[in-house]
Scaffold this motif. Structure first.
Motif, PDB file in Angstrom:
ATOM      1  N   LYS A  47       0.857  -1.151   0.134  1.00 20.74           N
ATOM      2  CA  LYS A  47      -0.128   0.118   0.024  1.00 20.74           C
ATOM      3  C   LYS A  47       0.825   1.247  -0.122  1.00 20.74           C
ATOM      4  O   LYS A  47       0.414   2.247  -0.379  1.00 20.74           O
ATOM      5  CB  LYS A  47      -1.182  -0.117   1.266  1.00 20.74           C
ATOM      6  N   CYS A  48       1.883   0.972   0.691  1.00 25.48           N
ATOM      7  CA  CYS A  48       2.912   2.193   0.549  1.00 25.48           C
ATOM      8  C   CYS A  48       3.449   2.589  -0.604  1.00 25.48           C
ATOM      9  O   CYS A  48       3.413   3.798  -1.201  1.00 25.48           O
ATOM     10  CB  CYS A  48       3.986   1.932   1.465  1.00 25.48           C
ATOM     11  N   ILE A  49       3.759   1.651  -1.584  1.00 28.32           N
ATOM     12  CA  ILE A  49       4.475   1.882  -2.824  1.00 28.32           C
ATOM     13  C   ILE A  49       3.419   2.346  -3.803  1.00 28.32           C
ATOM     14  O   ILE A  49       3.532   3.311  -4.595  1.00 28.32           O
ATOM     15  CB  ILE A  49       4.905   0.599  -2.990  1.00 28.32           C
ATOM     16  N   THR A  50       2.045   1.612  -3.473  1.00 26.50           N
ATOM     17  CA  THR A  50       1.028   2.054  -4.458  1.00 26.50           C
ATOM     18  C   THR A  50       0.587   3.654  -4.181  1.00 26.50           C
ATOM     19  O   THR A  50       0.631   4.242  -5.043  1.00 26.50           O
ATOM     20  CB  THR A  50      -0.171   1.115  -4.035  1.00 26.50           C
ATOM     21  N   ARG A  51       0.620   3.928  -2.890  1.00 32.03           N
ATOM     22  CA  ARG A  51       0.342   5.392  -2.710  1.00 32.03           C
ATOM     23  C   ARG A  51       1.192   6.231  -3.591  1.00 32.03           C
ATOM     24  O   ARG A  51       0.794   7.310  -3.913  1.00 32.03           O
ATOM     25  CB  ARG A  51       0.257   5.621  -1.203  1.00 32.03           C
ATOM     26  N   TYR A  52       2.491   6.018  -3.395  1.00 37.11           N
ATOM     27  CA  TYR A  52       3.680   6.780  -3.984  1.00 37.11           C
ATOM     28  C   TYR A  52       3.414   6.920  -5.648  1.00 37.11           C
ATOM     29  O   TYR A  52       3.451   7.745  -6.141  1.00 37.11           O
ATOM     30  CB  TYR A  52       5.248   6.374  -3.755  1.00 37.11           C
ATOM     31  N   LEU A  53       3.308   5.455  -6.247  1.00 30.68           N
ATOM     32  CA  LEU A  53       3.024   5.659  -7.456  1.00 30.68           C
ATOM     33  C   LEU A  53       1.847   6.170  -8.177  1.00 30.68           C
ATOM     34  O   LEU A  53       1.729   6.940  -9.164  1.00 30.68           O
ATOM     35  CB  LEU A  53       2.884   4.057  -7.934  1.00 30.68           C
ATOM     36  N   VAL A  54       0.663   6.091  -7.377  1.00 37.75           N
ATOM     37  CA  VAL A  54      -0.512   6.924  -7.594  1.00 37.75           C
ATOM     38  C   VAL A  54      -0.226   8.361  -7.704  1.00 37.75           C
ATOM     39  O   VAL A  54      -0.722   9.103  -8.423  1.00 37.75           O
ATOM     40  CB  VAL A  54      -1.607   6.596  -6.812  1.00 37.75           C
ATOM     41  N   ALA A  55       0.372   8.898  -6.648  1.00 40.07           N
ATOM     42  CA  ALA A  55       0.802  10.181  -6.660  1.00 40.07           C
ATOM     43  C   ALA A  55       1.671  10.639  -7.519  1.00 40.07           C
ATOM     44  O   ALA A  55       1.407  11.907  -8.042  1.00 40.07           O
ATOM     45  CB  ALA A  55       1.435  10.435  -5.096  1.00 40.07           C
ATOM     46  N   MET A  56       2.711   9.977  -8.122  1.00 41.69           N
ATOM     47  CA  MET A  56       3.641  10.313  -9.006  1.00 41.69           C
ATOM     48  C   MET A  56       2.708  10.333 -10.544  1.00 41.69           C
ATOM     49  O   MET A  56       2.961  11.117 -11.353  1.00 41.69           O
ATOM     50  CB  MET A  56       4.552   9.111  -9.321  1.00 41.69           C
ATOM     51  N   ALA A  57       1.795   9.387 -10.743  1.00 43.45           N
ATOM     52  CA  ALA A  57       1.062   9.395 -11.840  1.00 43.45           C
ATOM     53  C   ALA A  57      -0.035  10.562 -12.039  1.00 43.45           C
ATOM     54  O   ALA A  57      -0.070  11.147 -13.008  1.00 43.45           O
ATOM     55  CB  ALA A  57       0.151   8.150 -12.101  1.00 43.45           C
ATOM     56  N   ALA A  58      -0.433  10.789 -10.762  1.00 43.55           N
ATOM     57  CA  ALA A  58      -1.394  11.966 -10.836  1.00 43.55           C
ATOM     58  C   ALA A  58      -0.774  13.229 -11.100  1.00 43.55           C
ATOM     59  O   ALA A  58      -1.210  14.314 -12.047  1.00 43.55           O
ATOM     60  CB  ALA A  58      -2.199  11.990  -9.458  1.00 43.55           C
ATOM     61  N   ALA A  59       0.384  13.470 -10.518  1.00 42.84           N
ATOM     62  CA  ALA A  59       1.285  14.629 -10.660  1.00 42.84           C
ATOM     63  C   ALA A  59       1.681  14.765 -12.157  1.00 42.84           C
ATOM     64  O   ALA A  59       1.711  15.927 -12.666  1.00 42.84           O
ATOM     65  CB  ALA A  59       2.438  14.612  -9.606  1.00 42.84           C
TER      66      ALA A  59
END
Length: 332
Positions: A47-59
């Motif tokens: 969940k930690c990695i997923t949260r960062y990857l989603v934030a990167m994709a959104a940015a």
């Protein structure tokens, strides 16, 4: 700030063919696909990695919207629109800075998170959590916005018609003031000099730790050999994703880095926009690669993550099946 394009007094626009950016429009869909797939949490990532990857994709998606669509395509194809009202122009400038900063520093935050997970086992349970990731992402967003506030005051209208301000041009002191020169220099250091240095440092320390761990494991393999192999396989997947994202960022930002350090304000408004001008070529090529760096992470997920590819195939299959049902219903 120097990467944002604003009309100068002679009202020149960028006309390089590579910035007729239709291909980048398709890449906005890729970022949306990545956000949807990663948000489902079925890619086998924590969940930690997923949260960062989603934030990167959104940015990254925000960068494409604010820079490619609202700025470049709008400038080239819609020279008169509400987006050129001075307050709106300043706002989209700030939006671009915030989204770009978030995209860059989310990559650094993800790299640091993986460094902690692999090299600092005592700190890992406390730091590598979904809650910490949320806090880090929120802090990056707030700091990026605060850093972009000068974008509201650096511009003035190009002209005023019926008390309505149009277009944005730099104030006269922007080109001569020591303050703004220093601000541009600090801006170049914060993005992307420091991020690149941090990414290279964390990755170097991670590689060093992995090499040491591999040597230790070779000497300890016995009955727990299968368990060790499974853990190493998980490490390899995580490291492959980390290094792919890091290398993509560093390589695609390098040209912009060279330009921002050598020619911060020179040719800023395309007053000398000729293809035989090396400064202009470097500037435009750097901008193109910078935009591309915000569009390639989804491809990296697909190349490095098997479950991501499987979720993508399921989504495509579902869309085709849904379309088939709709067509059949309409025919009846």
């Amino acid at each position: 700030m120097s990467s944002i394009l604003v009309p100068s007094s002679n009202f020149h626009w960028c006309d390089l063919k590579e910035f007729h950016s239709n291909p980048f429009l398709y890449l906005t869909d890729f970022n949306l696909v990545a956000i949807v797939i990663l948000s489902r949490g079925k890619c086998g990532l924590s969940k930690c990695i997923t949260r960062y990857l989603v934030a990167m994709a959104a940015a990254d998606f925000a960068v494409i919207i604010t820079d490619v669509i609202m700025h470049r395509i709008n400038n080239m194809y819609f020279p008169v629109s509400f987006l050129f009202l001075t307050p709106v122009c300043s706002l989209r400038h700030v939006m671009y800075i915030v989204s770009l900063d978030c995209s860059v520093w989310f990559t650094v935050a993800f790299t640091f998170d993986r460094f902690i997970a692999i090299c600092c086992h005592k700190l890992k349970p406390k730091y590598c959590t979904q809650r910490t990731a949320t806090v880090v992402i929120s802090v990056v967003c707030v700091v990026s916005f605060l850093r972009s506030i000068p974008g509201f005051i650096v511009y003035k209208p190009l002209f005023v018609i019926s008390n309505v301000s149009w277009y944005c041009v730099g104030k006269s002191d922007y080109w001569t003031s020591t303050f703004w020169r220093a601000y541009e220099c600090i801006d170049s250091i914060l993005t992307p000099v420091l991020p690149i240095l941090f990414i290279l440092l964390f990755n170097a320390l991670t590689v060093k730790n992995i090499i040491a761990a591999n040597r230790a494991r070779k000497g300890l393999r016995s009955k727990s050999e299968n368990q060790n192999d499974t853990e190493m396989e998980n490490w390899r997947k995580s490291i492959f994703l980390l290094f792919a994202l890091s290398a993509n960022f560093v390589l695609l930002w390098m040209t912009y880095l060279v330009h921002s350090l050598r020619w911060q304000l020179e040719n800023f408004n395309y007053q000398n926009k000729y293809l035989n001008n090396p400064v202009y070529i470097t500037q435009q090529f750097g901008f193109m690669l910078q935009v591309l760096s915000s569009s390639t992470n989804t491809c990296i997920y697909g190349l490095t993550q098997k479950k991501f590819r499987e979720e993508l195939k399921k989504g495509i299959k579902y869309l085709f099946t849904l379309n088939g049902k709709l067509v059949h219903t309409c025919t009846i």
